[in-house]
Design an enzyme around this catalytic site. Structure first.
Site, short mmCIF file in Angstrom:
data_model
loop_
_atom_site.label_atom_id
_atom_site.label_comp_id
_atom_site.label_asym_id
_atom_site.label_seq_id
_atom_site.Cartn_x
_atom_site.Cartn_y
_atom_site.Cartn_z
N ARG A 46 0.86 -1.18 0.00
CA ARG A 46 0.00 0.00 0.00
C ARG A 46 0.90 1.24 0.00
O ARG A 46 1.91 1.29 0.71
CB ARG A 46 -0.93 0.05 1.23
CG ARG A 46 -2.13 -0.86 1.16
CD ARG A 46 -3.16 -0.43 0.09
NE ARG A 46 -4.30 -1.33 0.00
CZ ARG A 46 -4.40 -2.37 -0.82
NH1 ARG A 46 -3.41 -2.68 -1.64
NH2 ARG A 46 -5.49 -3.11 -0.83
N GLU B 281 -2.32 7.61 -4.99
CA GLU B 281 -2.68 7.00 -6.28
C GLU B 281 -4.14 7.18 -6.66
O GLU B 281 -4.50 7.11 -7.83
CB GLU B 281 -2.34 5.50 -6.27
CG GLU B 281 -3.20 4.67 -5.32
CD GLU B 281 -2.80 3.19 -5.31
OE1 GLU B 281 -1.63 2.88 -5.05
OE2 GLU B 281 -3.68 2.35 -5.58
N HIS C 166 -0.57 -0.18 -9.72
CA HIS C 166 -1.36 -1.12 -8.92
C HIS C 166 -1.84 -2.30 -9.77
O HIS C 166 -3.03 -2.60 -9.82
CB HIS C 166 -2.56 -0.39 -8.28
CG HIS C 166 -2.97 -1.02 -6.97
ND1 HIS C 166 -3.27 -0.27 -5.86
CD2 HIS C 166 -3.13 -2.30 -6.59
CE1 HIS C 166 -3.60 -1.08 -4.88
NE2 HIS C 166 -3.51 -2.32 -5.30
P1 NAI Z 1 -1.70 -11.21 5.08
O1 NAI Z 1 -2.76 -10.70 5.98
O2 NAI Z 1 -1.69 -12.65 4.68
O3 NAI Z 1 -0.27 -10.87 5.70
C1 NAI Z 1 0.09 -9.64 6.24
C2 NAI Z 1 1.23 -9.89 7.23
O4 NAI Z 1 1.72 -8.62 7.67
C3 NAI Z 1 0.79 -10.67 8.48
O5 NAI Z 1 1.66 -11.76 8.70
C4 NAI Z 1 0.90 -9.62 9.60
O6 NAI Z 1 1.25 -10.19 10.86
C5 NAI Z 1 2.01 -8.74 9.05
N1 NAI Z 1 2.09 -7.42 9.69
C6 NAI Z 1 1.10 -6.66 10.20
N2 NAI Z 1 1.60 -5.52 10.71
C7 NAI Z 1 2.96 -5.57 10.52
C8 NAI Z 1 4.02 -4.70 10.84
N3 NAI Z 1 3.81 -3.53 11.45
N4 NAI Z 1 5.27 -5.06 10.50
C9 NAI Z 1 5.51 -6.24 9.87
N5 NAI Z 1 4.52 -7.11 9.54
C10 NAI Z 1 3.25 -6.77 9.84
O7 NAI Z 1 -1.77 -10.28 3.78
P2 NAI Z 1 -1.29 -10.61 2.29
O8 NAI Z 1 -2.38 -11.32 1.57
O9 NAI Z 1 0.06 -11.20 2.32
O10 NAI Z 1 -1.22 -9.13 1.67
C11 NAI Z 1 -0.31 -8.16 2.13
C12 NAI Z 1 -0.71 -6.81 1.60
O11 NAI Z 1 -0.54 -6.77 0.17
C13 NAI Z 1 -2.21 -6.45 1.78
O12 NAI Z 1 -2.43 -5.88 3.06
C14 NAI Z 1 -2.48 -5.49 0.69
O13 NAI Z 1 -2.33 -4.17 1.19
C15 NAI Z 1 -1.39 -5.76 -0.35
N6 NAI Z 1 -1.93 -6.21 -1.63
C16 NAI Z 1 -1.56 -5.53 -2.78
C17 NAI Z 1 -2.04 -5.92 -4.01
C18 NAI Z 1 -1.61 -5.24 -5.28
O14 NAI Z 1 -2.25 -5.46 -6.33
N7 NAI Z 1 -0.59 -4.41 -5.29
C19 NAI Z 1 -3.00 -7.04 -4.11
C20 NAI Z 1 -3.26 -7.73 -2.86
C21 NAI Z 1 -2.76 -7.30 -1.67
#
Ligand code: NAI
Length: 333
Positions: free
Chosen positions: A237, A266, A298
């Protein structure tokens, strides 16, 4: 049953995949190309559900306007939900669903595509060769093999990225408040405090959600801790990085390169064809002027598999919502 659903911020590809999703024929689909805001919310009148994307803004006034228009279900066709005031939604009795995992592979693979493109200067080589400029001057990259990658956030996407980078022979270190200990042992990945990850990584990649705590995770103070010459990749993000501080670090030549699939401001720019128009955002213009900055708009999620899965889960939840049934497991916020 033919329940009306208002879809906001839709492009032809959204309409195509949603219309083809199983169950979509049971819904009256109303596609809008404009975004959902407090001003546009009244257009949802007559619909019992709305379907929105990452840059629709569902703050309290917008949610109240949706509720007043008769909407009872907000279906996000994405994983991130930082654009929804969940507390306000709960208070209004609005159900909010999302698609928690459609293809973590799509995002992980795009992350690595950005890293390889930036490091090996493919974006510059592509343009040069088309102009019959076959010089290699300025195109030198580095071997990923043997370097250190720092993965911040080891959820679904971060883990896949870490595994791919291990495949290149990189040393991978990670930071996450909830370490996945068994996984890290299996893949030879060490969890370290954030400061250590920043200081030791040649490649830093962000895979954590945007929350109040993670807003501007990379700022003037933390960017100063980053290893000189490091490459930063953000497919998570935009607001995880303070853009002003990032530009200052780039201008000071403290970073090797930056690859972004997301950008702080964005909204209203990404997903739009603004070619031929003046770009009003000075910081984005500045970022685009650096030869060692690569920006995609994105598109990390943008694969056939991901679009089909997003449409499948979204349509199924909209049908369930219309019937008053419970939503798919793990999709309710
Ligand atoms: P997820 O929920 O499986 O994993 C997120 C991880 O981040 C968790 O393990 C959590 O404990 C950790 N986390 C939370 N706060 C933290 C911190 N302060 N420091 C370090 N780690 C922390 O999410 P997933 O599916 O892996 O997605 C991650 C991110 O990717 C989403 O939140 C979304 O914003 C982004 N995303 C971007 C896309 C794109 O098209 N560019 C598409 C899909 C997701």
């Amino acid at each position: 049953m033919s329940t009306a659903v208002a879809f906001f911020d839709t492009k032809p590809y959204d309409r195509d995949y949603i219309a083809r999703a199983p169950g979509a024929e049971k819904l009256a689909l109303r596609f809008h190309d404009f975004r959902l805001t407090t001003e546009t919310a009244p257009t949802a009148r007559g619909a019992t559900a709305v379907c929105v994307f990452v840059n629709d803004k569902l703050d309290e006034p917008c949610l109240a306007a949706l509720h007043a228009a008769g909407v009872r279900h907000v279906a996000l066709r994405c994983a991130g939900f930082n654009n929804v005031d969940l507390k306000a939604a709960r208070a209004l009795g609005l159900a909010v669903t999302r698609v928690p995992a459609y293809s973590p592979h799509a995002v992980a693979e795009h992350t690595v595509a950005l890293l390889l493109t930036l490091n090996r200067r493919i974006h510059r080589a592509f343009n040069r060769v088309r102009e019959h400029n076959f010089s290699l001057q300025g195109l030198v990259g580095f071997d990923l093999h043997g370097r250190t990658a720092g993965v911040i956030g080891t959820g679904k996407i971060g883990r896949l990225v870490a595994q791919i980078l291990r495949g290149f022979g990189m040393r991978v270190i990670a930071h996450d408040p909830y370490p996945a200990v068994e996984w890290s042992t299996t893949h030879g990945i060490d969890y370290r405090p954030l400061e250590a990850v920043l200081a030791e990584s040649d490649v830093l990649t962000l895979h954590l959600p945007l929350t109040r705590e993670s807003h501007h995770l990379l700022n003037e103070r933390t960017l100063a801790l980053v290893k000189p010459g490091a490459t930063i990749v953000n497919t998570s993000r935009g607001k995880l990085i303070d853009t002003t501080a990032l530009i200052a670090a780039l201008k000071a030549r403290r970073l090797g390169g930056v690859a972004l699939d997301v950008y702080e401001e964005e909204e209203g720019i990404f997903f739009e064809d603004l070619s031929g128009e003046l770009l009003a955002d000075d910081e984005l213009s500045r970022l685009l002027s650096f030869p060692n900055v690569l920006v995609t708009a994105h598109q990390a999620f943008f694969t056939e598999e991901a679009l089909a899965e997003i449409a499948r889960v979204t349509a199924e939840n909209l049908v369930r919502g219309a019937r008053g049934e419970s939503f798919l497991d793990g999709t309710t916020l």
